[in-house]
Design a protein around this motif. Structure first.
Motif, PDB file in Angstrom:
ATOM      1  N   VAL A 117      -2.165  65.549  21.670  1.00 21.79           N
ATOM      2  CA  VAL A 117      -3.251  66.444  22.043  1.00 21.79           C
ATOM      3  C   VAL A 117      -3.679  66.100  23.466  1.00 21.79           C
ATOM      4  N   LYS A 118      -3.852  67.129  24.283  1.00 21.32           N
ATOM      5  CA  LYS A 118      -4.271  66.916  25.672  1.00 21.32           C
ATOM      6  C   LYS A 118      -5.759  66.590  25.705  1.00 21.32           C
ATOM      7  N   ALA A 119      -6.068  65.318  25.508  1.00 20.04           N
ATOM      8  CA  ALA A 119      -7.457  64.851  25.474  1.00 20.04           C
ATOM      9  C   ALA A 119      -7.427  63.333  25.548  1.00 20.04           C
ATOM     10  N   ASP A 120      -8.612  62.751  25.615  1.00 16.33           N
ATOM     11  CA  ASP A 120      -8.700  61.314  25.411  1.00 16.33           C
ATOM     12  C   ASP A 120      -9.546  61.082  24.166  1.00 16.33           C
ATOM     13  N   HIS A 121      -9.656  59.842  23.782  1.00 15.60           N
ATOM     14  CA  HIS A 121     -10.316  59.521  22.516  1.00 15.60           C
ATOM     15  C   HIS A 121     -11.764  60.016  22.474  1.00 15.60           C
ATOM     16  N   LEU A 122     -12.429  60.002  23.623  1.00 15.85           N
ATOM     17  CA  LEU A 122     -13.846  60.351  23.645  1.00 15.85           C
ATOM     18  C   LEU A 122     -14.120  61.847  23.677  1.00 15.85           C
ATOM     19  N   ASN A 123     -13.168  62.654  24.176  1.00 16.29           N
ATOM     20  CA  ASN A 123     -13.439  64.096  24.220  1.00 16.29           C
ATOM     21  C   ASN A 123     -12.539  64.888  23.278  1.00 16.29           C
ATOM     22  N   LEU A 124     -11.936  64.223  22.328  1.00 17.18           N
ATOM     23  CA  LEU A 124     -11.033  64.880  21.377  1.00 17.18           C
ATOM     24  C   LEU A 124     -11.739  65.975  20.575  1.00 17.18           C
ATOM     25  N   MET A 125     -12.998  65.797  20.286  1.00 16.48           N
ATOM     26  CA  MET A 125     -13.725  66.755  19.460  1.00 16.48           C
ATOM     27  C   MET A 125     -14.594  67.701  20.289  1.00 16.48           C
ATOM     28  N   GLU A 126     -14.143  68.000  21.505  1.00 14.57           N
ATOM     29  CA  GLU A 126     -14.882  68.902  22.387  1.00 14.57           C
ATOM     30  C   GLU A 126     -13.954  69.963  22.969  1.00 14.57           C
ATOM     31  N   GLY A 127     -14.536  71.119  23.288  1.00 15.74           N
ATOM     32  CA  GLY A 127     -13.852  72.164  24.040  1.00 15.74           C
ATOM     33  C   GLY A 127     -12.473  72.528  23.538  1.00 15.74           C
ATOM     34  N   SER A 128     -11.536  72.682  24.486  1.00 18.57           N
ATOM     35  CA  SER A 128     -10.190  73.118  24.135  1.00 18.57           C
ATOM     36  C   SER A 128      -9.423  72.060  23.338  1.00 18.57           C
ATOM     37  N   ALA A 129      -9.797  70.793  23.485  1.00 21.90           N
ATOM     38  CA  ALA A 129      -9.104  69.731  22.747  1.00 21.90           C
ATOM     39  C   ALA A 129      -9.301  69.882  21.244  1.00 21.90           C
ATOM     40  N   VAL A 130     -10.528  70.184  20.815  1.00 26.68           N
ATOM     41  CA  VAL A 130     -10.783  70.322  19.374  1.00 26.68           C
ATOM     42  C   VAL A 130     -10.078  71.565  18.829  1.00 26.68           C
ATOM     43  N   LEU A 131      -9.956  72.620  19.648  1.00 27.07           N
ATOM     44  CA  LEU A 131      -9.231  73.813  19.208  1.00 27.07           C
ATOM     45  C   LEU A 131      -7.745  73.509  19.050  1.00 27.07           C
ATOM     46  N   GLU A 132      -7.191  72.743  19.997  1.00 30.80           N
ATOM     47  CA  GLU A 132      -5.783  72.349  19.902  1.00 30.80           C
ATOM     48  C   GLU A 132      -5.545  71.478  18.668  1.00 30.80           C
ATOM     49  N   LEU A 133      -6.425  70.515  18.435  1.00 27.14           N
ATOM     50  CA  LEU A 133      -6.296  69.644  17.267  1.00 27.14           C
ATOM     51  C   LEU A 133      -6.411  70.447  15.975  1.00 27.14           C
ATOM     52  N   ALA A 134      -7.373  71.341  15.906  1.00 22.32           N
ATOM     53  CA  ALA A 134      -7.553  72.164  14.703  1.00 22.32           C
ATOM     54  C   ALA A 134      -6.314  73.003  14.431  1.00 22.32           C
ATOM     55  N   SER A 135      -5.710  73.539  15.467  1.00 18.46           N
ATOM     56  CA  SER A 135      -4.497  74.336  15.317  1.00 18.46           C
ATOM     57  C   SER A 135      -3.351  73.490  14.762  1.00 18.46           C
ATOM     58  N   LEU A 136      -3.201  72.266  15.263  1.00 19.32           N
ATOM     59  CA  LEU A 136      -2.147  71.363  14.782  1.00 19.32           C
ATOM     60  C   LEU A 136      -2.370  70.979  13.321  1.00 19.32           C
ATOM     61  N   VAL A 137      -3.621  70.653  12.979  1.00 18.09           N
ATOM     62  CA  VAL A 137      -3.940  70.269  11.600  1.00 18.09           C
ATOM     63  C   VAL A 137      -3.699  71.445  10.658  1.00 18.09           C
ATOM     64  N   GLU A 138      -4.123  72.635  11.068  1.00 11.97           N
ATOM     65  CA  GLU A 138      -3.930  73.828  10.240  1.00 11.97           C
ATOM     66  C   GLU A 138      -2.437  74.097  10.009  1.00 11.97           C
ATOM     67  N   ALA A 139      -1.629  73.969  11.049  1.00 11.95           N
ATOM     68  CA  ALA A 139      -0.193  74.183  10.911  1.00 11.95           C
ATOM     69  C   ALA A 139       0.434  73.144   9.976  1.00 11.95           C
ATOM     70  N   ASP A 140      -0.013  71.892  10.092  1.00 13.21           N
ATOM     71  CA  ASP A 140       0.519  70.844   9.200  1.00 13.21           C
ATOM     72  C   ASP A 140       0.100  71.094   7.763  1.00 13.21           C
ATOM     73  N   MET A 141      -1.111  71.562   7.556  1.00  8.82           N
ATOM     74  CA  MET A 141      -1.591  71.841   6.190  1.00  8.82           C
ATOM     75  C   MET A 141      -0.816  73.001   5.584  1.00  8.82           C
ATOM     76  N   ARG A 142      -0.521  74.029   6.365  1.00  9.13           N
ATOM     77  CA  ARG A 142       0.272  75.155   5.859  1.00  9.13           C
ATOM     78  C   ARG A 142       1.676  74.684   5.489  1.00  9.13           C
ATOM     79  N   GLY A 143       2.251  73.804   6.300  1.00 13.48           N
ATOM     80  CA  GLY A 143       3.588  73.300   6.031  1.00 13.48           C
ATOM     81  C   GLY A 143       3.648  72.380   4.842  1.00 13.48           C
ATOM     82  N   ALA A 144       2.541  71.776   4.457  1.00 14.45           N
ATOM     83  CA  ALA A 144       2.510  70.827   3.336  1.00 14.45           C
ATOM     84  C   ALA A 144       2.450  71.530   1.992  1.00 14.45           C
ATOM     85  N   ARG A 145       2.145  72.792   1.993  1.00 17.35           N
ATOM     86  CA  ARG A 145       2.001  73.517   0.706  1.00 17.35           C
ATOM     87  C   ARG A 145       3.317  73.877   0.105  1.00 17.35           C
TER      88      ARG A 145
END
Length: 135
Positions: A107-135
């Protein structure tokens, strides 16, 4: 005879203590400096104390095995410790703790801003894709 108010130490114990004194002095001075800095920069003091606690907990923790799959999300953080850890083990030790498969995403972020702005959207997209693939 009156008992001695001084503690009698074996030569080995005395030697060990004498060898430890420089480190103990350093720790004491470091603590004094940190406490003094806390009055000047309380936010930095909280970070230092959190870091100390994290290292203490990390040293005491004994990880067990995980039988499932793992999705590991890493930031592009580029600090000294992170670079050293990546050089040693790009998966930060997780591979040896799991029995299943493992995917790694960055994820294009650092540890402190991972849950802000575009970084959190990128992370959410990755998690959502992994969750869909796990089903």
């Amino acid at each position: 005879s009156a008992s001695s108010p001084h503690l009698e130490l074996s030569p080995e114990t005395r030697e060990a203590l004498e060898q430890s004194l420089p480190r103990l002095r350093e720790m004491f001075l470091t603590d004094r400096i940190v406490r003094r800095a806390a009055r000047i920069m309380p936010e930095r003091y909280r970070v230092i104390e959190l870091s100390r606690h994290w290292w203490k907990v990390t040293d005491a923790y004994q990880a067990g095995r995980y039988g499932g799959n793992l999705s590991l999300y890493l930031t592009d953080e580029d600090g000294f410790m992170t670079r050293r850890m990546r050089e040693t083990d790009p998966e930060f030790g997780w591979r040896k703790l799991i029995d299943g498969s493992m995917t790694v995403a960055h994820v294009k972020a650092d540890h402190l801003n991972l849950m802000e702005g575009s970084a959190v959207l990128e992370l959410a997209s990755l998690v959502e894709a992994d969750m869909r693939g796990a089903r």
